[in-house]
Write a protein that holds these residues in place. Structure first.
Motif, PDB file in Angstrom:
ATOM      1  N   GLU A 133      -2.564   9.918   7.786  1.00 58.38           N
ATOM      2  CA  GLU A 133      -3.709   9.021   7.614  1.00 58.38           C
ATOM      3  C   GLU A 133      -3.281   7.620   8.043  1.00 58.38           C
ATOM      4  OE1 GLU A 133      -6.856   9.211   6.696  1.00 58.38           O
ATOM      5  OE2 GLU A 133      -6.862  11.371   6.382  1.00 58.38           O
ATOM      6  N   SER A 134      -4.188   6.876   8.682  1.00 59.12           N
ATOM      7  CA  SER A 134      -3.768   5.571   9.198  1.00 59.12           C
ATOM      8  C   SER A 134      -4.843   4.497   9.004  1.00 59.12           C
ATOM      9  CB  SER A 134      -3.401   5.675  10.675  1.00 59.12           C
ATOM     10  OG  SER A 134      -4.477   6.196  11.420  1.00 59.12           O
ATOM     11  N   TYR A 135      -4.379   3.257   9.022  1.00 60.54           N
ATOM     12  CA  TYR A 135      -5.234   2.076   8.865  1.00 60.54           C
ATOM     13  C   TYR A 135      -4.726   1.049   9.870  1.00 60.54           C
ATOM     14  CZ  TYR A 135      -7.767  -1.684   6.376  1.00 60.54           C
ATOM     15  OH  TYR A 135      -8.622  -2.713   6.032  1.00 60.54           O
ATOM     16  N   THR A 142      -8.551 -10.058   8.085  1.00 61.46           N
ATOM     17  CA  THR A 142      -8.420 -10.203   6.637  1.00 61.46           C
ATOM     18  C   THR A 142      -7.728  -8.965   6.074  1.00 61.46           C
ATOM     19  OG1 THR A 142     -10.460 -11.489   6.552  1.00 61.46           O
ATOM     20  CG2 THR A 142      -9.686 -10.533   4.474  1.00 61.46           C
ATOM     21  N   VAL A 143      -6.703  -9.186   5.265  1.00 63.88           N
ATOM     22  CA  VAL A 143      -5.963  -8.073   4.662  1.00 63.88           C
ATOM     23  C   VAL A 143      -6.583  -7.748   3.309  1.00 63.88           C
ATOM     24  CG1 VAL A 143      -3.726  -7.303   3.788  1.00 63.88           C
ATOM     25  CG2 VAL A 143      -3.842  -8.723   5.854  1.00 63.88           C
ATOM     26  N   ILE A 144      -7.196  -6.579   3.217  1.00 64.46           N
ATOM     27  CA  ILE A 144      -7.791  -6.126   1.952  1.00 64.46           C
ATOM     28  C   ILE A 144      -6.883  -5.030   1.405  1.00 64.46           C
ATOM     29  CG2 ILE A 144      -9.873  -5.233   0.836  1.00 64.46           C
ATOM     30  CD1 ILE A 144     -11.445  -6.189   3.342  1.00 64.46           C
ATOM     31  N   GLU A 145      -5.969  -5.423   0.532  1.00 65.14           N
ATOM     32  CA  GLU A 145      -4.902  -4.517   0.101  1.00 65.14           C
ATOM     33  C   GLU A 145      -5.432  -3.256  -0.576  1.00 65.14           C
ATOM     34  OE1 GLU A 145      -2.556  -7.175  -2.238  1.00 65.14           O
ATOM     35  OE2 GLU A 145      -1.426  -7.916  -0.499  1.00 65.14           O
ATOM     36  N   ASP A 146      -6.437  -3.410  -1.429  1.00 66.61           N
ATOM     37  CA  ASP A 146      -6.973  -2.233  -2.133  1.00 66.61           C
ATOM     38  C   ASP A 146      -7.588  -1.233  -1.149  1.00 66.61           C
ATOM     39  OD1 ASP A 146      -6.206  -3.107  -4.637  1.00 66.61           O
ATOM     40  OD2 ASP A 146      -8.065  -4.224  -4.974  1.00 66.61           O
ATOM     41  N   GLU A 147      -8.229  -1.745  -0.106  1.00 65.79           N
ATOM     42  CA  GLU A 147      -8.839  -0.881   0.914  1.00 65.79           C
ATOM     43  C   GLU A 147      -7.759  -0.094   1.670  1.00 65.79           C
ATOM     44  OE1 GLU A 147     -10.955  -2.077   4.941  1.00 65.79           O
ATOM     45  OE2 GLU A 147     -12.283  -2.516   3.223  1.00 65.79           O
ATOM     46  N   ILE A 148      -6.670  -0.779   1.993  1.00 68.32           N
ATOM     47  CA  ILE A 148      -5.558  -0.122   2.699  1.00 68.32           C
ATOM     48  C   ILE A 148      -4.974   0.987   1.833  1.00 68.32           C
ATOM     49  CG2 ILE A 148      -3.221  -0.455   3.607  1.00 68.32           C
ATOM     50  CD1 ILE A 148      -4.106  -3.371   4.281  1.00 68.32           C
ATOM     51  N   ILE A 149      -4.711   0.680   0.573  1.00 69.48           N
ATOM     52  CA  ILE A 149      -4.075   1.651  -0.329  1.00 69.48           C
ATOM     53  C   ILE A 149      -5.003   2.833  -0.596  1.00 69.48           C
ATOM     54  CG2 ILE A 149      -3.208   1.969  -2.693  1.00 69.48           C
ATOM     55  CD1 ILE A 149      -2.172  -1.011  -2.417  1.00 69.48           C
ATOM     56  N   LYS A 174       4.911  -0.531  -3.463  1.00 66.55           N
ATOM     57  CA  LYS A 174       4.000  -1.216  -4.398  1.00 66.55           C
ATOM     58  C   LYS A 174       3.064  -2.132  -3.635  1.00 66.55           C
ATOM     59  CE  LYS A 174       7.950  -1.916  -7.413  1.00 66.55           C
ATOM     60  NZ  LYS A 174       8.724  -2.971  -8.042  1.00 66.55           N
ATOM     61  N   LYS A 175       1.916  -2.329  -4.209  1.00 67.22           N
ATOM     62  CA  LYS A 175       0.901  -3.215  -3.612  1.00 67.22           C
ATOM     63  C   LYS A 175       1.491  -4.596  -3.332  1.00 67.22           C
ATOM     64  CE  LYS A 175      -3.601  -5.249  -4.791  1.00 67.22           C
ATOM     65  NZ  LYS A 175      -4.699  -5.250  -5.788  1.00 67.22           N
ATOM     66  N   ILE A 193      -0.045  -0.724  12.601  1.00 70.52           N
ATOM     67  CA  ILE A 193      -0.600   0.534  12.104  1.00 70.52           C
ATOM     68  C   ILE A 193       0.063   0.808  10.752  1.00 70.52           C
ATOM     69  CG2 ILE A 193       1.070   1.836  13.520  1.00 70.52           C
ATOM     70  CD1 ILE A 193      -0.982   4.125  13.605  1.00 70.52           C
ATOM     71  N   ILE A 194      -0.756   1.140   9.765  1.00 70.57           N
ATOM     72  CA  ILE A 194      -0.255   1.465   8.425  1.00 70.57           C
ATOM     73  C   ILE A 194      -0.559   2.941   8.189  1.00 70.57           C
ATOM     74  CG2 ILE A 194      -0.365   0.908   5.976  1.00 70.57           C
ATOM     75  CD1 ILE A 194      -1.476  -1.869   6.814  1.00 70.57           C
TER      76      ILE A 194
END
Length: 324
Positions: A133-135, A142-149, A174-175, A193-194
């Motif tokens: 899975e990738s992001y 804008t970095v939306i950490e909760d959305e990425i996780i 960790k976040k 790419i995450i």
């Protein structure tokens, strides 16, 4: 009459030191009775032929020639040993295609595509190639950490999108660690790419064109002493590279079939090394390297040796394929 072979090495990326090692291994291995071999260093500030006593002679970029002792030398073939830009991203391939000199790696489009991890995985997914899975993030987003996780979970990998596989990569647990990993990746590229963490056996599969045919080399299992297969694990001995890999017959057949399929879907040529991780018994593609390391410690030469192919045979086959 002996052919003039230019070995290009160096490059513009953080991997230039490894490229210089690879290029010099190729130089020292090729039979000088068969070829006239020249080491060409390609850096942002200079392209030079470097002779046996380290004298530098500038390359004329108009036709990739060099003047040595008032004699003009041109080249019949280029052996590409540049990891990263501009040897692995399509620039050198385009240049040599324009001036009409054959070179040993894949064509320009394939190089550009595989160097861009996001684009390459997007092209392969419709063919049923499994991936993590990738992001995606671009510099300035804008970095939306909760959305990425939510999308990739934890732990995850943060990688530079267009860079070698050894730099700009972090494993995030960790976040709170996510932003620093993103900043680190952006030092190497303006796209990242995450990816979700795949927990399973990691293998590296060399696929090459050898004597006119697509050949899958013996598989290498990667067991890193570090948290993942990073620069230290890859180049400083902090990993076990087990060839042939400890796979079941079914696992082996699956990854061989998949690696060959990827090579042929993308119309590759030359040397490639693809990385896979098994999840739920199925190989998932991580990335494809089109100018893999060619040092004595590198994976592809280890695999070739296991297949009964000497370094000289490996390199000479690449030149002869290009000259066709």
């Amino acid at each position: 009459m002996k052919k003039n072979i230019a070995i290009i090495m160096g490059g513009y990326s953080s991997e230039y030191k490894i490229s210089l090692k690879s290029g010099n291994v190729v130089f020292n291995t090729l039979n000088k009775d068969t070829y006239n071999v020249y080491c060409i260093y390609v850096f942002k500030n200079k392209w030079v032929y470097v002779d046996a006593v380290d004298t530098e002679f500038p390359i004329d970029k108009k036709d990739f020639s060099v003047i040595v002792n008032e004699a003009k030398i041109t080249f019949d073939c280029v052996f590409n040993a540049i990891h990263g830009s501009p040897g692995e991203d399509g620039f050198m391939q385009s240049y040599f295609e324009l001036i009409g000199i054959p070179q040993t790696s894949c064509n320009a489009y394939q190089a550009a595509l595989t160097f861009n991890k996001r684009d390459c995985l997007s092209v392969l997914k419709p063919y049923g190639i499994l991936t993590a899975e990738s992001y995606y993030l671009n510099l300035g987003d804008t970095v939306i950490e909760d959305e990425i996780i939510t999308k990739v979970g934890l732990p995850c990998f943060v990688k530079a999108n267009k860079a070698g596989s050894s730099f700009g990569i972090s494993k995030v647990y960790k976040k709170e660690e996510l932003q620093a990993a993103i900043d680190n990746a952006f030092k190497e590229d303006d796209e990242i790419i995450i990816e979700s963490f795949l927990d399973g056996i990691e293998v590296s599969v060399g696929v090459i064109t050898y004597k006119g045919k697509t050949k899958v080399l013996p598989i290498t299992e990667i067991v890193s002493e570090n948290d993942f297969f990073d620069y230290e694990a890859k180049y400083l001995g902090k990993s076990q590279e087990i060839t042939p890999a400890r796979l079941s017959k079914t696992q082996e057949e699956k990854v061989i079939t998949l690696a060959k399929k990827v090579y042929e879907i993308l119309k590759m040529k030359g040397f490639t090394r693809s990385e896979f991780i098994f999840k739920n018994g199925e190989p998932h593609l991580l990335e494809i390297n089109t100018v893999p390391g060619l040092t004595n410690e590198s994976i592809l030469p280890q695999q070739a040796a296991e297949a009964g192919i000497t370094m000289a045979e490996l390199f000479e086959s690449a030149i002869e394929e290009a000259l066709k």
